[in-house]
Design a protein around this motif. Structure first.
Motif, PDB file in Angstrom:
ATOM      1  N   VAL A  23     -18.263 -33.690  51.042  1.00 37.52           N
ATOM      2  CA  VAL A  23     -17.724 -32.203  50.965  1.00 37.52           C
ATOM      3  C   VAL A  23     -17.215 -32.164  49.680  1.00 37.52           C
ATOM      4  N   ILE A  24     -17.564 -31.470  48.345  1.00 38.00           N
ATOM      5  CA  ILE A  24     -16.761 -31.176  47.457  1.00 38.00           C
ATOM      6  C   ILE A  24     -16.356 -29.536  47.033  1.00 38.00           C
ATOM      7  N   VAL A  25     -15.101 -29.503  47.169  1.00 39.16           N
ATOM      8  CA  VAL A  25     -14.439 -28.295  46.949  1.00 39.16           C
ATOM      9  C   VAL A  25     -14.024 -28.233  45.627  1.00 39.16           C
ATOM     10  N   ARG A  28     -12.671 -29.369  34.960  1.00 40.65           N
ATOM     11  CA  ARG A  28     -12.064 -28.966  36.380  1.00 40.65           C
ATOM     12  C   ARG A  28     -11.866 -30.002  37.279  1.00 40.65           C
ATOM     13  N   VAL A  29     -11.004 -29.956  37.988  1.00 36.43           N
ATOM     14  CA  VAL A  29     -10.585 -31.125  39.280  1.00 36.43           C
ATOM     15  C   VAL A  29     -11.269 -30.625  40.441  1.00 36.43           C
ATOM     16  N   LEU A  85     -10.394 -25.337  57.398  1.00 37.12           N
ATOM     17  CA  LEU A  85      -9.515 -26.069  56.696  1.00 37.12           C
ATOM     18  C   LEU A  85      -9.714 -26.545  55.243  1.00 37.12           C
ATOM     19  N   LEU A  86     -10.832 -26.989  54.951  1.00 41.61           N
ATOM     20  CA  LEU A  86     -11.113 -27.810  53.717  1.00 41.61           C
ATOM     21  C   LEU A  86     -11.299 -26.844  52.436  1.00 41.61           C
ATOM     22  N   ALA A  87     -11.617 -25.572  52.773  1.00 40.53           N
ATOM     23  CA  ALA A  87     -11.713 -24.640  51.332  1.00 40.53           C
ATOM     24  C   ALA A  87     -11.425 -23.391  51.974  1.00 40.53           C
ATOM     25  N   HIS A 112     -12.204 -20.774  46.676  1.00 44.20           N
ATOM     26  CA  HIS A 112     -12.946 -22.197  46.646  1.00 44.20           C
ATOM     27  C   HIS A 112     -14.376 -21.779  46.832  1.00 44.20           C
ATOM     28  N   ASP A 113     -15.243 -22.689  46.220  1.00 41.67           N
ATOM     29  CA  ASP A 113     -16.628 -22.670  46.466  1.00 41.67           C
ATOM     30  C   ASP A 113     -16.698 -24.335  47.065  1.00 41.67           C
TER      31      ASP A 113
END
Length: 80
Positions: A7-9, A38-39, A63-65, A70-71
């Motif tokens: 997963v990339i947030v 961007r990080v 939870l994660l995003a 966030h996208d």
């Protein structure tokens, strides 16, 4: 079934990314012509699930995003 999940947030476009700004400035000071660094956050894990798409989307929403800032994108692959 077991799945490998990535997963990339990322912060939404137009939002301030202070960590990215600091790293970008440091790279420019070292002579590299970088712009708009961007990080993102990357989460990698294995998941035991019969419905991984639904569970991963739920994890991202809960939870994660943060959907306000966030996208996210994800990749799900079977573990052999």
């Amino acid at each position: 079934m077991r799945w490998r999940v990535t997963v990339i947030v990322r912060l939404r476009e137009g939002l301030n990314d202070p960590e990215g700004r600091v790293i970008g400035n440091a790279l420019r000071n070292l002579g590299y012509a970088v712009e708009n660094l961007r990080v993102p956050k990357c989460f990698e894990f294995e998941l035991e699930s019969e419905n991984p798409e639904e569970e991963v989307r739920e994890m991202c929403r809960k939870l994660l995003a943060n959907p306000l800032i966030h996208d996210y994108e994800y990749r799900i692959e079977p573990v052999n």
